[in-house]
Structures are given as structure tokens and as C-alpha cells.
Design an enzyme around this catalytic site. Sequence first.
Site, PDB file in Angstrom:
ATOM      1  N   GLU A 291      -2.529   7.358  -5.081  1.00 58.79           N
ATOM      2  CA  GLU A 291      -2.582   7.180  -5.679  1.00 58.79           C
ATOM      3  C   GLU A 291      -4.277   7.013  -6.771  1.00 58.79           C
ATOM      4  OE1 GLU A 291      -1.808   2.474  -4.265  1.00 58.79           O
ATOM      5  OE2 GLU A 291      -3.457   2.272  -5.205  1.00 58.79           O
TER       6      GLU A 291
ATOM      7  N   ASP B 121       4.722  -0.321  -7.320  1.00 63.87           N
ATOM      8  CA  ASP B 121       3.125  -0.740  -7.394  1.00 63.87           C
ATOM      9  C   ASP B 121       2.046  -0.227  -6.847  1.00 63.87           C
ATOM     10  OD1 ASP B 121       1.552  -1.964  -9.277  1.00 63.87           O
ATOM     11  OD2 ASP B 121       0.782  -2.850  -7.381  1.00 63.87           O
TER      12      ASP B 121
ATOM     13  N   HIS C 147      -1.225  -0.306  -9.293  1.00 65.62           N
ATOM     14  CA  HIS C 147      -1.290  -1.345  -8.853  1.00 65.62           C
ATOM     15  C   HIS C 147      -1.791  -2.285  -9.225  1.00 65.62           C
ATOM     16  CE1 HIS C 147      -3.410  -1.177  -4.659  1.00 65.62           C
ATOM     17  NE2 HIS C 147      -3.302  -2.368  -4.798  1.00 65.62           N
TER      18      HIS C 147
ATOM     19  N   ARG D 128       0.901  -1.234  -0.134  1.00 64.45           N
ATOM     20  CA  ARG D 128       0.503  -0.232   0.199  1.00 64.45           C
ATOM     21  C   ARG D 128       1.244   1.389   0.344  1.00 64.45           C
ATOM     22  NH1 ARG D 128      -3.266  -2.696  -1.575  1.00 64.45           N
ATOM     23  NH2 ARG D 128      -5.457  -3.375  -0.586  1.00 64.45           N
TER      24      ARG D 128
END
Length: 326
Positions: free
Chosen positions: A259, A254, A291, A230
Site C-alpha cells: 500500500e 483496509d 487505510h 497491517r
Amino acid sequence: MKTIAFFDTKSYDRESFIKYSGEDFNFRFFENKLNPDTVSMAACCDAVCAFVNDDIDRYVLEQLEKFGVGLVAMRCAGYNNVDLKAARGRVKVVRVPAYSPYAVAEHAMGMILMLNRKLHRAYIRTRDHNFSLEGLTGFDLKDKTVGIIGTGKIGRCFADICKGFGMNIIGFDPYESEEFCGKYMSLDELLSKSDIISLHCPLTKENRRLINKETVAKMKDGVFIINTSRGRLIDTQSLVDGLKSGKVAAAGLDVYEEETDIFFEDYSDEIIKDDTLSTLISMPNVIVTSHQAFLTREALSAIAETTVKNLEDYFSGKELTNEIII
Ligand code: NAI
């Protein structure tokens, strides 16, 4: 027939769920994220299905209760975006605790290989008929130390992959697992010993910004940091500072602190207004993916299968094995 409002859906979500729509379920797929502005779209539905960047706060949950929506089915493992205290006694919340730990663990290893062997740069170079190897030197992963923070399903799977590369595996987790193939130690010890640090713990109130100025200072010079967990586990400015000073040699992200309004969308015709993200993307030793770590065929069908089972159990009054209770 029960109507389920699916928020924040993309084509791949619709493809994996549509086969379950029929006699029992009427699926309504929305592209909008679930948040205070969009919750009214769930009126007249029996349950909602939400994802990682939906904002399921107290207001949203109160509204859902008003509409008679009794279930929020998260089609993901993490639930840091749900106000569970506000949900208690109001709306039940279920999730998909495991779908494919391999998907995320393999993505983390993919990022390490890409950053270390500079495959992203080599790809661009040869397409431009530039066959020079200058600046592309990497290192053997064999005998390097990888520090895994969070040794749950994904962390352990990642550890097994690293074992295949002959790496020295160390881990930190407040709840140690006998199935972890590495050696446990304190967080500080892990930070000081790791050549590569990979985050695999959930985001909680306690570990928000676990990677910050102080923890970066404790790391080895030239460390790689990989985050497929996260975004808010990392204080991004401290990471940027570490990258600028050379303390951090590479980062594979990622997930990203901010985000929510950016990832999963196509902004290729626009200027990104997030200067920190732009700085990260501009760095040759940083890979940002949107993500994407979960995105394999196997994971998508497992997510759909478990989510539909969660819905069936709820509507038939069975015990909810995947309910999140605090
Ligand atoms: P899990 O629940 O099996 O394992 C999490 C582990 O982290 C547990 O062993 C727990 O004790 C440990 N932990 C909790 N707080 C910690 C801390 N402060 N420091 C160290 N360890 C701590 O969860 P799983 O399935 O392995 O997933 C891990 C995380 O990966 C999820 O919470 C989610 O945030 C992320 N994820 C990301 C995806 C992506 O597409 N990028 C997809 C799926 C999950």
C-alpha cells in the site's frame, strides 16, 4: 519555540493539529513521506512527526541524529515501519498507543455488513434503476462464528460489537485478556472454526504473512477474511488464489501488502500498475478501503492531543510514557 516537521500530512491532519501550533510549537506540514530521499527536509527541526507509511530506516535515523532531531513522534499506534534497533541511543520514538479502538472495530464490522449483504452492489444497482435482488443473498450474522486474531484494544472492542449481533466469538492471542468476551483457542482451531476471520494483531517479524497458502487451506470453505491491521499480515497471492477458488467467499481489506506508494493518494486519472491490487479491486466480493479505519473525528482529535502531549513531555524532560523501547 520548537519546530516540528510533520511528514505525509493531509488536510485532516493539519486541521486536527493546527490549534496546537503557537507559542511553544512551530509546525511545518509536509505532504512528502519521510524516507531516505526526504529526510533532509527535517534539518533545522527539533522533532519529526510521522505516519504509517513513512520509511524510518537506519539511514533516516542516522540523518535525524546528525540534524539534532531527538524525537520521532508517530501519530499512530503501529510502528512496524521504524527500525527500532537503529533508533536505540540515537533518537527516541513515541507513539499514540490508543486513540479510538471503536473507529477501527466499527470499520471492520462495516466491511462485514457490506460484504455479506452486498450493499456496495445494491448501491450501484439502484442508482442505475436496477431494482433486481438476484445475487444479493446474504446470511444472518447471528450464531455465526467470528475468529479474532489479536484481542488487544481493537480486537476486544470488535468482539463486543460482534456480541451485539449474537455471534459466537472465538479468539487467538499469545497474551490472553480477561476482558475478551469470547473463547480463546489455538490459531489452528480458530482457523478451522471461523465463518469470519478478522485480524487485529500488530505486524511483527514473527507474524508476517500469517495468512498464507497453508493457513488459508485450514480455513472453512466460504470464509470471510477482514484485515484492518497491517497489509503484510496477509500473503496477498494466497488470498487471491483463495478468492478465485471460492475457498474465501469475501475479503474486506483496509490495508494492503504493497500500500505504501498507493494508499492515501488520488490516482483516479491514472492506470494502477499493481496488477494484484487491480485484481482484488475487480472482484465483486472484495472491498478495499485506503487505510481508512482510523478516520473518525474522535480518533483524529485524540491522535493530535496525545502527540502534542508526547512532544511537550519530551521537550520538558518529563518521562515519556508512550516511548517505544525494545
Ligand atoms: P494492542 O496492542 O492493544 O493489541 C494487539 C494484540 O495483538 C495484543 O493483545 C497482542 O498480544 C496481540 N498479538 C501480537 N502478536 C500476535 C499474533 N501473532 N497473533 C495474535 N495476536 C497477536 O493494539 P490495538 O490498538 O488493538 O491495534 C491492533 C493493530 O491495529 C495495530 O497494531 C495496528 O497494526 C492496527 N491499526 C490499524 C488502523 C487502521 O486505520 N487500519 C488504526 C489503528 C491500528
